[in-house]
Write a protein that holds these residues in place. Sequence first.
Motif, short mmCIF file in Angstrom:
data_model
loop_
_atom_site.label_atom_id
_atom_site.label_comp_id
_atom_site.label_asym_id
_atom_site.label_seq_id
_atom_site.Cartn_x
_atom_site.Cartn_y
_atom_site.Cartn_z
N ILE A 1 32.32 29.39 36.98
CA ILE A 1 31.62 29.99 38.13
C ILE A 1 32.64 30.49 39.15
O ILE A 1 32.53 31.60 39.69
CB ILE A 1 30.65 28.99 38.79
N SER A 2 33.64 29.68 39.41
CA SER A 2 34.69 30.05 40.35
C SER A 2 35.42 31.31 39.89
O SER A 2 35.70 32.21 40.69
CB SER A 2 35.67 28.89 40.53
N TYR A 3 35.74 31.37 38.61
CA TYR A 3 36.44 32.55 38.10
C TYR A 3 35.54 33.78 38.17
O TYR A 3 36.00 34.87 38.51
CB TYR A 3 36.93 32.32 36.67
N GLY A 4 34.25 33.61 37.90
CA GLY A 4 33.32 34.73 38.04
C GLY A 4 33.27 35.24 39.46
O GLY A 4 33.27 36.45 39.71
N TYR A 5 33.23 34.33 40.43
CA TYR A 5 33.25 34.72 41.83
C TYR A 5 34.56 35.43 42.17
O TYR A 5 34.56 36.46 42.85
CB TYR A 5 33.06 33.50 42.75
N TYR A 6 35.65 34.88 41.69
CA TYR A 6 36.98 35.46 41.91
C TYR A 6 37.01 36.92 41.44
O TYR A 6 37.45 37.81 42.17
CB TYR A 6 37.99 34.60 41.15
N LEU A 7 36.53 37.17 40.21
CA LEU A 7 36.51 38.53 39.67
C LEU A 7 35.61 39.44 40.51
O LEU A 7 36.00 40.57 40.86
CB LEU A 7 36.02 38.52 38.22
N TRP A 8 34.43 38.95 40.85
CA TRP A 8 33.49 39.73 41.64
C TRP A 8 34.08 40.06 43.01
O TRP A 8 34.03 41.21 43.46
CB TRP A 8 32.18 38.94 41.81
N PHE A 9 34.63 39.07 43.68
CA PHE A 9 35.16 39.24 45.03
C PHE A 9 36.27 40.29 45.06
O PHE A 9 36.25 41.21 45.87
CB PHE A 9 35.68 37.90 45.58
N PHE A 10 37.24 40.17 44.17
CA PHE A 10 38.38 41.09 44.20
C PHE A 10 38.03 42.47 43.66
O PHE A 10 38.65 43.46 44.04
CB PHE A 10 39.60 40.46 43.55
N LYS A 11 36.99 42.56 42.83
CA LYS A 11 36.50 43.88 42.42
C LYS A 11 35.87 44.57 43.62
O LYS A 11 36.08 45.77 43.85
CB LYS A 11 35.48 43.73 41.29
N LYS A 12 35.10 43.81 44.41
CA LYS A 12 34.49 44.36 45.63
C LYS A 12 35.56 44.83 46.61
O LYS A 12 35.44 45.91 47.20
CB LYS A 12 33.61 43.31 46.32
N ALA B 1 44.59 32.89 45.79
CA ALA B 1 44.51 31.43 45.72
C ALA B 1 43.64 30.88 46.85
O ALA B 1 42.84 29.97 46.64
CB ALA B 1 45.90 30.81 45.76
N GLN B 2 43.80 31.43 48.05
CA GLN B 2 43.00 30.95 49.19
C GLN B 2 41.52 31.22 48.99
O GLN B 2 40.68 30.36 49.28
CB GLN B 2 43.49 31.62 50.48
N VAL B 3 41.18 32.40 48.48
CA VAL B 3 39.77 32.72 48.22
C VAL B 3 39.21 31.76 47.18
O VAL B 3 38.11 31.21 47.33
CB VAL B 3 39.62 34.19 47.77
N SER B 4 39.97 31.52 46.12
CA SER B 4 39.53 30.60 45.06
C SER B 4 39.37 29.19 45.61
O SER B 4 38.38 28.50 45.31
CB SER B 4 40.55 30.58 43.92
N PHE B 5 40.34 28.74 46.38
CA PHE B 5 40.33 27.40 46.96
C PHE B 5 39.09 27.20 47.84
O PHE B 5 38.35 26.23 47.67
CB PHE B 5 41.61 27.19 47.76
N LEU B 6 38.87 28.14 48.75
CA LEU B 6 37.75 28.01 49.68
C LEU B 6 36.41 28.11 48.97
O LEU B 6 35.48 27.37 49.30
CB LEU B 6 37.87 29.05 50.79
N PHE B 7 36.31 29.01 48.00
CA PHE B 7 35.05 29.12 47.26
C PHE B 7 34.74 27.81 46.54
O PHE B 7 33.60 27.33 46.57
CB PHE B 7 35.07 30.28 46.26
N ALA C 1 42.18 27.27 42.15
CA ALA C 1 43.06 28.36 42.59
C ALA C 1 44.11 28.67 41.53
O ALA C 1 44.34 29.84 41.18
CB ALA C 1 43.73 27.99 43.91
N ILE C 2 44.73 27.64 41.00
CA ILE C 2 45.72 27.83 39.94
C ILE C 2 45.06 28.43 38.70
O ILE C 2 45.59 29.38 38.09
CB ILE C 2 46.44 26.50 39.63
N PHE C 3 43.91 27.89 38.32
CA PHE C 3 43.16 28.38 37.16
C PHE C 3 42.87 29.88 37.30
O PHE C 3 43.11 30.66 36.37
CB PHE C 3 41.86 27.58 37.05
N ASN C 4 42.35 30.29 38.44
CA ASN C 4 41.95 31.68 38.63
C ASN C 4 43.15 32.62 38.71
O ASN C 4 43.13 33.70 38.10
CB ASN C 4 41.10 31.82 39.89
N VAL C 5 44.17 32.25 39.45
CA VAL C 5 45.33 33.11 39.62
C VAL C 5 46.06 33.34 38.30
O VAL C 5 46.55 34.44 38.04
CB VAL C 5 46.28 32.53 40.70
#
Length: 157
Positions: free
Chosen positions: A138-149, A27-33, A78-82
Amino acid sequence: MVILYLAWIITVLLLVIFIKPENSIQAQVSFLFMQIPSWLFGAWVVQKGFIEYPVGFLKMIYKSSFTFEYFVFPAVSAIFNVHFPKDRSWFVKSIYILSFPTVITIIEVNLEKYTQLIKYLNWAWYWSFISITFTLLISYGYYLWFFKKIKNMYGNS
């Protein structure tokens, strides 16, 4: 201003309800992004004269909606992505994806119509719907990319 204070309180409550402690990092990563595209796009639409925010916090510093771009929309992201239904059908995903911008756009249209918090100058509700949908994706794409990394870097732990 009462509506702005309520927006902050309701957003905090939504975060407490929908973000469990085990999902706090996601949630924090999503929020800040989300603060990056939200602030940039919010500033751009105001500078271009599409939208005006006559009332709000920090009006002397930031002409856009501090509450929406800095706090509410990043929290929604954050809620959307989580809670994204990644293992569900495309139909369920589509309903999920469209439900968030629909609710936000309905609220925004009512705020525009009945308050001084937002004024459409050269804007229409469908631009909000499109931009919110696009930004959430875009946020969800970043979320997936970030946590895959992160997973690839540190393993499953």
